[in-house]
Structure formats: C-alpha cells, structure tokens
Design a protein around this motif. Structure first.
Motif, PDB file in Angstrom:
ATOM      1  N   UNK A   1       0.856  -1.157   0.002  1.00 48.24           N
ATOM      2  CA  UNK A   1       0.157   0.291  -0.384  1.00 48.24           C
ATOM      3  C   UNK A   1       0.766   0.614   0.155  1.00 48.24           C
ATOM      4  N   UNK A   2       2.137   1.179   0.727  1.00 51.44           N
ATOM      5  CA  UNK A   2       2.818   2.657   1.258  1.00 51.44           C
ATOM      6  C   UNK A   2       4.113   3.003   0.744  1.00 51.44           C
ATOM      7  N   UNK A   3       3.317   1.541  -0.739  1.00 48.45           N
ATOM      8  CA  UNK A   3       5.116   1.737  -1.610  1.00 48.45           C
ATOM      9  C   UNK A   3       3.805   2.544  -3.262  1.00 48.45           C
ATOM     10  N   UNK A   4       3.290   2.638  -3.183  1.00 46.98           N
ATOM     11  CA  UNK A   4       2.100   3.638  -4.116  1.00 46.98           C
ATOM     12  C   UNK A   4       3.130   4.922  -4.616  1.00 46.98           C
ATOM     13  N   UNK A   5       2.906   5.093  -5.627  1.00 51.58           N
ATOM     14  CA  UNK A   5       3.544   6.613  -5.917  1.00 51.58           C
ATOM     15  C   UNK A   5       2.735   8.030  -5.524  1.00 51.58           C
ATOM     16  N   UNK A   6       3.772   8.908  -5.548  1.00 49.25           N
ATOM     17  CA  UNK A   6       2.802   9.522  -4.108  1.00 49.25           C
ATOM     18  C   UNK A   6       3.154   9.825  -3.230  1.00 49.25           C
ATOM     19  N   UNK A   7       3.272   8.184  -2.552  1.00 53.65           N
ATOM     20  CA  UNK A   7       3.208   8.141  -0.491  1.00 53.65           C
ATOM     21  C   UNK A   7       4.819   8.418  -0.550  1.00 53.65           C
ATOM     22  N   UNK A  45      -0.152  -4.464   7.395  1.00 51.92           N
ATOM     23  CA  UNK A  45       0.628  -3.334   7.713  1.00 51.92           C
ATOM     24  C   UNK A  45      -0.701  -2.888   7.150  1.00 51.92           C
ATOM     25  N   UNK A  46      -0.781  -1.462   7.613  1.00 52.47           N
ATOM     26  CA  UNK A  46      -1.600  -0.466   6.714  1.00 52.47           C
ATOM     27  C   UNK A  46      -0.368   0.584   6.878  1.00 52.47           C
ATOM     28  N   UNK A  47      -0.766   1.824   6.020  1.00 47.28           N
ATOM     29  CA  UNK A  47       0.072   3.404   5.783  1.00 47.28           C
ATOM     30  C   UNK A  47      -1.382   3.787   6.193  1.00 47.28           C
ATOM     31  N   UNK A  48      -1.917   5.256   6.317  1.00 47.22           N
ATOM     32  CA  UNK A  48      -2.792   5.984   6.457  1.00 47.22           C
ATOM     33  C   UNK A  48      -1.545   7.391   5.702  1.00 47.22           C
ATOM     34  N   UNK A  80       1.370   7.125   8.434  1.00 43.95           N
ATOM     35  CA  UNK A  80       1.855   6.490   9.703  1.00 43.95           C
ATOM     36  C   UNK A  80       1.929   5.437   9.170  1.00 43.95           C
ATOM     37  N   UNK A  81       2.669   3.591   9.447  1.00 44.01           N
ATOM     38  CA  UNK A  81       2.467   2.633   9.604  1.00 44.01           C
ATOM     39  C   UNK A  81       2.745   1.817  10.736  1.00 44.01           C
ATOM     40  N   UNK A  82       0.912   1.558  10.146  1.00 40.68           N
ATOM     41  CA  UNK A  82       0.452   0.188  11.312  1.00 40.68           C
ATOM     42  C   UNK A  82       0.798  -0.477  11.911  1.00 40.68           C
ATOM     43  N   UNK A  83       1.662  -1.344  12.306  1.00 41.73           N
ATOM     44  CA  UNK A  83       1.711  -3.509  11.539  1.00 41.73           C
ATOM     45  C   UNK A  83       0.942  -4.184  13.204  1.00 41.73           C
ATOM     46  N   UNK A  84       0.981  -5.361  12.354  1.00 42.81           N
ATOM     47  CA  UNK A  84       0.650  -6.442  12.828  1.00 42.81           C
ATOM     48  C   UNK A  84       1.693  -6.448  13.912  1.00 42.81           C
ATOM     49  N   UNK A  85       0.912  -6.420  15.694  1.00 43.16           N
ATOM     50  CA  UNK A  85       1.883  -6.788  16.714  1.00 43.16           C
ATOM     51  C   UNK A  85       1.572  -8.594  16.846  1.00 43.16           C
ATOM     52  N   UNK A  86       1.240  -9.448  16.865  1.00 39.75           N
ATOM     53  CA  UNK A  86       1.478 -10.977  16.725  1.00 39.75           C
ATOM     54  C   UNK A  86       2.710 -11.845  16.382  1.00 39.75           C
TER      55      UNK A  86
END
Ligand code: GTP
Ligand code: MG
Length: 255
Positions: A1-7, A45-48, A80-86
């Motif tokens: 997701x967070x490698x999308x251009x622009x971000x 992971x998600x990035x916002x 901001x990149x959220x990641x799974x803690x498991x």
C-alpha cells in the motif's frame, strides 16, 4: 500500500509493538484526531497519511518564512505505518526496517499496564523490543542498501494506557524494560555458547545487544549505534480522553 507512487516521498513513522498495545488505536487517533472506535487485531500493515495538528511545528519549518507557501502543505504531512503485533506476523513489521521508505522514526507502543514483574506481557514486550533494537544495531552490516542508509534512528517507547491504575509510570517502564532486556540478552548469549556457535571469534558478540561486556543493559548504550531511545507516557483511550501530547511533539521534531 505504502509504496504507491506519491506516498513514497512522504516522511514516515513506523508503529511497532506487541499485540494489543494500542498501535491501531493510536493510528486512528493520529489520522482522525478523534477517540478511536473499536479496533480489531491487525493482520497486515497499513499506512495512512497524517497531518500535524495545528499548533505543532515540524522542526524543518523553523527556518521557513511564514510566507513560504510550501511550509504548511508539504512539511507537516507524514505517513504513519501500522503493523500487526502478533508474533507470527512480525515479519511484516520488520520488513519496514530492512527496506525502509524515508523512515524518520519508530514508535514502539507498549501497554504500560502489562509490565509488572512476572507479567507475561513484560517478557513479550521486552523480547520484541530487544529484537527491534538488535536489528537496528546490525543494520550497517546488512546487505540491503536501503537499510544502510538509515543513519540515526530515533525510537520512542510510547508507554500507553496510562489511564489504567495498574499502568507503570514512564520512568518505571524504562527501567523495567531495561532490566528485562538484560535478562534476555544474557540468556540468549548463554544459549549460543551452549550450542557451540559462540566459541569461535566474535560470533557470540554479533548478537549481543548494546555495550559488549556491560552487566546491565541501558537504552543509552544504543547511542553508540546511532539509535536514540526515549520513553514517554500517554494514553489513547480511557476516562478523560486521549493524552498523546508528548508523542505528537516527538513526531513533530522528527519531520
Ligand atoms: P494488534 O493489532 O493485535 O497488534 O494490536 P494493537 O497494538 O493494534 O492494539 P489495538 O489498537 O487494537 O488496541 C488493543 C486494545 O487496547 C483495544 O481494545 C483498545 O481500545 C485498547 N486501548 C488502546 N489504547 C488504550 C489506552 O490508552 N487505554 C485503555 N484503557 N485502552 C486502550
Ligand atoms: Mg492493530
């Protein structure tokens, strides 16, 4: 997701920490500025894109004129990149360290209410933190060019859930984690010695976190490796609402 251009060009802050510590809650709060609704345990992971709140100034803006039109738009946005803690999903989180995209800092979120002596949460938190710090310590040896580019890496240990009465204050979170990491460091090096791997040259030292020969681990030992660790308390949820000023300030100083 967070490698999308622009971000990709945006400075990014990575959220790490054990499951349930409050990473996704923090992300929601930083993104929307409101008290987060219920979260579910994260599986990927998600990035916002986030913006610094009004009143907070990024350090890179300090030297800009108020008339500079780019000052507000460009420099206060970050990813901001959220990641799974498991435990089984942590490779997703650590991928961001071995292949960082304009990474400005790491927020390691800990649940301050699960860090009392003997609490399973203490060992889990310290284990994960130990591994993250060791990876940062070893980043210069990495074959990966992107990882090598990471020079100074600031790490904020966000001692979350301060609204709970069982939560340790930030200073105690710091010393408790240092003491637990000391134990982990010792037991891992013993294991290596027992297995015979550590007998030759420095093999054993390679996986030793912090200062070689030191009895007790201190976060300050990471400065030698250009890793600056700070601890600050806060809460994302709870009674009087969120209190994350110290974390916002830390972020604003990294952008
Ligand atoms: P994983 O996705 O499994 O890695 O967990 P996570 O770190 O994303 O945790 P999450 O944000 O999902 O929060 C876990 C639980 O802690 C949720 O029920 C939150 O509401 C709660 N929580 C988060 N922050 C606080 C806080 O400051 N105080 C209290 N009391 N609860 C909180
Ligand atoms: Mg989550």
């Amino acid at each position: 997701v967070f490698r999308a251009s622009g971000l990709t060009t945006l400075p990014s802050i990575l959220l790490l920490g054990p499951s349930g510590s409050g990473k996704t809650s923090l992300l929601t709060l930083f993104e929307r500025g409101t008290n987060p609704a219920d979260t579910h345990t994260s599986q990927s992971p998600i990035a916002v894109e986030c913006h610094l709140p009004v009143g907070a100034t990024a350090t890179s803006d300090k030297y800009r004129s108020v008339n500079d039109p780019t000052a507000n738009s460009t420099y206060k946005k970050f990813l901001l990149i959220d990641t799974p803690g498991h435990g089984k999903l942590r490779h997703h989180a650590l991928d961001n360290l071995t292949n960082p995209q304009n990474l400005k800092g790491i927020i390691f979120v800990a649940d301050a209410a699960t860090l009392s002596a003997g609490d399973e949460g203490l060992r889990q938190t310290a284990d994960y933190l130990h591994d993250v710090l060791l990876l940062l310590q070893k980043r210069m040896e990495s074959k990966n060019k992107a990882a090598k580019k990471l020079r100074d890496i600031p790490v904020l240990i966000a001692a979350n859930k301060m609204d709970l009465f069982t939560a340790l204050p930030a200073a105690l979170v710091k010393s408790t984690l240092e003491a637990e990491i000391t134990k982990i460091r010792t037991s891992r090096s013993k294991r290596l010695l027992d297995s015979g791997i550590g007998i030759e040259d420095d093999a054993e030292n390679d996986d030793w976190l912090g200062e070689i020969g030191s009895k007790e681990f201190k976060f300050s030992q990471m400065e030698e490796f250009d890793v600056l660790v700070e601890v600050a308390g806060g809460k994302v949820a709870g009674g009087d609402g969120p209190a994350v000023d110290k974390w916002w300030k830390w972020v604003s100083e990294r952008l």
